[in-house]
Design a protein around this motif. Structure first.
Motif, PDB file in Angstrom:
ATOM      1  N   UNK A   1       0.814  -1.221   0.000  1.00  0.00           N
ATOM      2  CA  UNK A   1       0.000   0.000   0.000  1.00  0.00           C
ATOM      3  C   UNK A   1       0.847   1.270   0.000  1.00  0.00           C
ATOM      4  N   UNK A   2       2.094   1.165   0.470  1.00  0.00           N
ATOM      5  CA  UNK A   2       2.971   2.340   0.491  1.00  0.00           C
ATOM      6  C   UNK A   2       3.683   2.556  -0.842  1.00  0.00           C
TER       7      UNK A   2
ATOM      8  N   UNK B   1       1.156 -18.331  -1.709  1.00  0.00           N
ATOM      9  CA  UNK B   1       1.503 -17.056  -1.088  1.00  0.00           C
ATOM     10  C   UNK B   1       1.025 -15.898  -1.956  1.00  0.00           C
ATOM     11  N   UNK B   2       1.192 -16.028  -3.268  1.00  0.00           N
ATOM     12  CA  UNK B   2       0.766 -14.983  -4.195  1.00  0.00           C
ATOM     13  C   UNK B   2      -0.735 -14.735  -4.086  1.00  0.00           C
ATOM     14  N   UNK B   3      -1.505 -15.809  -3.992  1.00  0.00           N
ATOM     15  CA  UNK B   3      -2.957 -15.682  -3.881  1.00  0.00           C
ATOM     16  C   UNK B   3      -3.369 -14.978  -2.596  1.00  0.00           C
ATOM     17  N   UNK B   4      -2.681 -15.324  -1.498  1.00  0.00           N
ATOM     18  CA  UNK B   4      -3.002 -14.706  -0.208  1.00  0.00           C
ATOM     19  C   UNK B   4      -2.687 -13.214  -0.237  1.00  0.00           C
TER      20      UNK B   4
ATOM     21  N   UNK C   1      -3.926  -6.172   3.860  1.00  0.00           N
ATOM     22  CA  UNK C   1      -2.524  -6.559   3.663  1.00  0.00           C
ATOM     23  C   UNK C   1      -1.673  -6.174   4.863  1.00  0.00           C
ATOM     24  N   UNK C   2      -0.795  -7.094   5.256  1.00  0.00           N
ATOM     25  CA  UNK C   2       0.188  -6.855   6.308  1.00  0.00           C
ATOM     26  C   UNK C   2       1.550  -7.269   5.763  1.00  0.00           C
ATOM     27  N   UNK C   3       2.507  -6.381   5.863  1.00  0.00           N
ATOM     28  CA  UNK C   3       3.862  -6.653   5.381  1.00  0.00           C
ATOM     29  C   UNK C   3       4.422  -7.883   6.102  1.00  0.00           C
TER      30      UNK C   3
ATOM     31  N   UNK D   1       1.281  -5.315  12.358  1.00  0.00           N
ATOM     32  CA  UNK D   1       2.538  -6.065  12.367  1.00  0.00           C
ATOM     33  C   UNK D   1       2.302  -7.532  12.026  1.00  0.00           C
ATOM     34  N   UNK D   2       1.136  -8.043  12.394  1.00  0.00           N
ATOM     35  CA  UNK D   2       0.761  -9.421  12.072  1.00  0.00           C
ATOM     36  C   UNK D   2      -0.703  -9.412  11.635  1.00  0.00           C
ATOM     37  N   UNK D   3      -1.114 -10.367  10.809  1.00  0.00           N
ATOM     38  CA  UNK D   3      -2.498 -10.353  10.312  1.00  0.00           C
ATOM     39  C   UNK D   3      -3.534 -10.857  11.306  1.00  0.00           C
TER      40      UNK D   3
END
Length: 387
Positions: free
Chosen positions: A27-28, A45-48, A58-60, A148-150
């Motif tokens: 998002x940044x 992973x790509x789908x998630x 989204x969470x980095x 920081x975490x989902x």
């Protein structure tokens, strides 16, 4: 959106190695990537990542690479709760969470990690275990809020949350209350009068001033408590929940207070207000130590209360602590028909629902009162129709 790139390279011996890199923009606007050895893992992973970006969730993946202890301590420092609460939370995490979870990254701690950690708490009392778990879960909730975490691993369905065995409160009898009162040294018997007669918490008893007692209006204003920090450092502070209140003053308690002040005149004591570096505040205290200081709960419980229990033949159990006096006050008031709302206000509970859940089983006589009320209503109607 995220996408997968196939990458190939040959090793020195000519072996072809395939890897799969997932690339996306957060998002940044910054580009990120993560490499996998298997295509199926990269696709998953790509789908998630794509779904989270589309839903704004989204969470980095690298944001959670912070040790649990590091983040937990920052969280504690940022809280606005009472200093005594801060000390208690820090102690619980330091003793029971940091040794197992402290060095792990937030993003590495999975529900299975939490379940394994909970097994190390098996020897703790059920209620205390629930409190420790709640503290840890709150830290993870804060980490979720900080992106920081989902997810909070403590809230996963696979985690069996600690539960305490439900126990019905059994209030003391008046005979036991009087026995313990008489087993205390004369100077400290007032504690039973104030606990059982007014429903005050222990710290509120120690912080009560004659200035808080309105004998003409037959009421007591609960305005402060004596709070104890580590190393036995004391401060004055508002009652629990920062909520002052008024409670009715029965004649028997008023007479006991008057007689006590004649035998043991109140003494002015100075302590900081709320925090250890708070404004020095001087209060004329009803109950003080022989050294003319505010009563220390550790000293009182160890050297006065427990010996009194032994002399009175009362088991030295957690449920027979000084708090039992408040339960006696509440149960007596409810037995005499006082409302839950009124009892809740007298006890200083923030939620009358808590009072109801705690003492509802002591109101079993209410069914009989209901039957009498309905019978009276119908009988009265019959009598009116006969006329």
């Amino acid at each position: 959106m995220a996408h997968v790139e196939r990458r190939e390279r040959r090793t020195a011996d000519g072996t072809l190695l395939k890897t799969y890199r997932v690339r996306w923009r957060g998002p940044d606007g910054k580009e990120r990537n993560k490499t996998f050895q298997k295509k199926v893992e990269a696709d998953r992973f790509c789908a998630v990542v794509s779904a989270d970006l589309a839903k704004g969730q989204y969470v980095d993946p690298d944001a959670g690479k912070i040790p649990f202890e590091t983040y937990a301590r920052k969280w504690i420092d940022a809280q606005t709760f009472e200093e005594t609460t801060r000390e208690a939370v820090e102690l619980r995490l330091r003793l029971h969470a940091f040794p197992i979870l402290g060095d792990r990254y937030l993003s590495e701690i999975q529900p299975s990690t939490i379940q394994s950690w909970l097994r190390t708490l098996a020897d703790l009392a059920p209620t205390y275990r629930k409190v420790v778990f709640a503290n840890v879960s709150t830290v993870f909730t804060a980490a979720v809020d900080d992106e920081l975490i989902p997810k909070n691993p403590c809230k996963a369905p696979s985690v069996r949350k600690p539960r305490s065995d439900p126990k019905k409160l059994v209030p003391w009898t008046s005979k036991r209350v009087l026995a313990v009162r008489d087993a205390l040294p004369d100077r400290y018997q007032i504690v039973v009068w104030l606990g059982a007669g007014l429903g005050l918490r222990q710290g509120e008893i120690f912080g009560l001033s004659p200035d808080d007692i309105d004998f003409d209006a037959s009421e007591v204003h609960v305005r402060r408590q004596v709070k104890l920090f580590s190393s036995n450092r004391q401060v004055f502070g508002l009652p629990k929940g920062r909520k002052t209140r008024k409670v009715p003053l029965p004649d028997a308690v008023a007479d006991a207070i008057t007689a006590y002040m004649t035998a043991h005149p109140p003494i002015e004591v100075t302590r900081p207000w709320t925090t250890l570096d708070g404004k020095p505040t001087t209060v004329s205290l009803l109950l003080t130590t022989r050294e003319k200081g505010a009563m220390n709960r550790n000293y009182f419980n160890t050297y006065l209360w427990r010996p009194a229990l032994e002399r009175a033949g009362v088991p030295d159990l957690r449920e027979n602590g000084c708090h039992a006096l408040r339960h006696f006050f509440a149960s007596t008031a409810l037995h005499e028909g006082e409302t839950i709302k009124a009892v809740s206000e007298y006890l200083g509970h923030a939620d009358p629902g808590f009072t109801l859940r705690t003492y509802t089983h002591l109101m079993e006589g209410s069914s009989e009162r209901t039957r009498r009320a309905i019978d009276t209503a119908f009988l009265g109607e019959d009598e009116e129709s006969d006329e």
